[in-house]
Design a protein around this motif. Structure first.
Motif, short mmCIF file in Angstrom:
data_model
loop_
_atom_site.label_atom_id
_atom_site.label_comp_id
_atom_site.label_asym_id
_atom_site.label_seq_id
_atom_site.Cartn_x
_atom_site.Cartn_y
_atom_site.Cartn_z
N SER A 43 0.87 -1.17 0.00
CA SER A 43 0.00 0.00 0.00
C SER A 43 0.91 1.21 0.00
CB SER A 43 -0.91 0.00 1.23
OG SER A 43 -0.14 -0.04 2.41
N PRO A 81 -1.57 11.10 5.22
CA PRO A 81 -2.83 11.68 4.73
C PRO A 81 -2.90 13.21 4.79
CG PRO A 81 -3.18 10.52 6.81
CD PRO A 81 -1.80 10.16 6.34
N TYR A 82 -2.16 13.83 5.70
CA TYR A 82 -2.26 15.29 5.86
C TYR A 82 -1.16 16.05 5.11
CZ TYR A 82 1.04 14.03 9.57
OH TYR A 82 2.09 13.50 10.27
N SER A 114 -2.20 18.13 -4.35
CA SER A 114 -3.34 17.30 -3.93
C SER A 114 -2.97 16.46 -2.71
CB SER A 114 -3.74 16.36 -5.08
OG SER A 114 -4.12 17.07 -6.23
N TYR A 115 -4.01 16.05 -1.98
CA TYR A 115 -3.83 15.18 -0.83
C TYR A 115 -4.15 13.74 -1.23
CZ TYR A 115 -3.41 19.32 2.10
OH TYR A 115 -2.97 20.50 2.65
N PRO A 116 -3.60 12.75 -0.52
CA PRO A 116 -3.75 11.35 -0.92
C PRO A 116 -5.19 10.89 -1.15
CG PRO A 116 -2.07 11.52 0.77
CD PRO A 116 -2.67 12.90 0.62
N GLN A 117 -6.13 11.40 -0.33
CA GLN A 117 -7.51 10.91 -0.44
C GLN A 117 -8.16 11.28 -1.78
OE1 GLN A 117 -6.41 13.03 1.90
NE2 GLN A 117 -7.88 14.68 2.31
N SER A 118 -7.59 12.28 -2.47
CA SER A 118 -8.17 12.69 -3.75
C SER A 118 -7.53 11.98 -4.94
CB SER A 118 -8.04 14.20 -3.93
OG SER A 118 -6.68 14.57 -4.12
N ARG A 147 -1.64 7.14 -6.33
CA ARG A 147 -1.00 7.01 -5.01
C ARG A 147 0.26 6.16 -5.10
NH1 ARG A 147 -6.45 6.90 -3.12
NH2 ARG A 147 -6.49 4.61 -3.12
#
Length: 226
Positions: free
Chosen positions: A94, A99-100, A140-144, A150
Motif C-alpha cells: 500500500s 494523509p495530511y 493534492s492530498y492522498p484521499q483525492s 497514489r
C-alpha cells in the motif's frame, strides 16, 4: 557491472532455544547495477523478512549484507537509518502516504530527513512528479488520488534521494493488471536507465517478464528460477 546488493549466506532466527524459528536459511543473492530481480514464493516462505534484511530494516542472525560495497550487517541503528535514507528506496504494497501532506510535501519530507537543501529538493520533487505524470497533482492530498496515482507518488518518494537500491514489496497488490504493469514498467525503466539495482517481492506472475531474473523462496531457502 558492479554488485549493488549482496546477501552472503544470511540466516535469520527469531526467538531463543527450543522456541526459536529460522525464517531465512543460508540465503545468498547478488544484484548488479541495472538489474531487476523478482522474488516469488508462497505465503510464510520468508519473503518479507528477506526484503527487510536487504533493506536494513532487520539485521541478520548470521551472514553479511553488502550495500554498494559496504558491509552493513552489524552497524549501529543510527548508521542504519542513514543508509536507509541515502542508499535505499522502498515501495510498499500500500502506498503508505501521509494523509495530511500534499503530494509535493510527501517527497520533500524525505529530503528533509536526509538533510538535503530546500532548493535542490524542491526541483528534484518537481522533476520526479513531471516524469511520473503527476505534476498537476503536486498540491493534492492522498484521499483525492486514484490507487494508481497514489502508488506513483510512492515511487516518486522512493526515488527522491536517488537511491542505489530499490526494494518493492508487492507494489501491484492493490492495482488492476493494467495499472500494475504500468507501475512495474516504471520501476524497470528506472533500474535500466539509471543503473540502479532493484528487488521486487511479488505474487503477480504477469509482471515477471519485466524482470531480469526470478528467484524462488520457500521455507527460508532461496533458489534461482531464471
Amino acid at each position: 557491472m558492479s554488485q549493488k546488493l549482496i546477501l552472503d549466506h544470511v540466516d535469520k532466527v527469531f526467538g531463543d532455544g527450543e522456541s526459536s524459528v529460522k525464517v531465512l536459511d543460508q540465503v545468498s543473492l547478488e544484484v548488479k547495477a541495472g538489474e531487476f530481480v523478482a522474488v516469488v514464493g508462497p505465503s510464510g516462505s520468508g519473503k518479507s523478512t528477506f526484503l527487510s534484511i536487504a533493506g536494513a530494516l532487520l539485521s541478520p542472525t548470521r551472514g553479511r549484507i553488502m550495500i554498494d560495497g559496504s558491509d552493513i550487517s552489524q552497524v549501529t541503528e543510527k548508521k542504519m537509518n542513514r543508509i536507509r535514507l541515502k542508499k535505499i528506496g522502498f515501495v510498499f504494497q500500500s502506498s503508505n502516504l501521509i494523509p495530511y501532506l500534499t503530494v509535493r510535501d510527501q517527497l520533500l519530507l524525505i529530503s528533509k530527513l536526509a538533510g538535503s537543501s530546500n532548493n535542490k529538493a524542491e526541483q528534484r520533487a518537481i522533476d520526479l512528479l513531471q516524469r511520473l505524470g503527476l505534476k498537476h497533482r503536486m498540491n493534492s492530498y492522498p484521499q483525492s488520488l486514484s490507487g494508481g496515482e497514489r502508488q506513483r507518488v510512492a515511487i516518486a518518494r522512493a526515488w527522491m534521494n536517488d537511491p542505489e537500491i530499490i526494494l518493492a514489496d508487492e507494489p501491484t497488490a492493490s492495482l488492476d493488471s493494467e495499472r500494475g504493469r504500468t507501475i512495474v514498467k516504471m520501476l524497470a525503466d528506472e533500474v535500466k536507465s539509471r543503473e540502479k539495482a532493484a528487488v521486487m517481492v511479488t505474487h503477480d506472475k504477469r509482471m515477471l517478464d519485466l524482470c531480469d531474473r526470478v528467484v524462488y523462496i520457500d521455507d527460508g531457502k532461496l533458489s534461482e528460477l531464471t
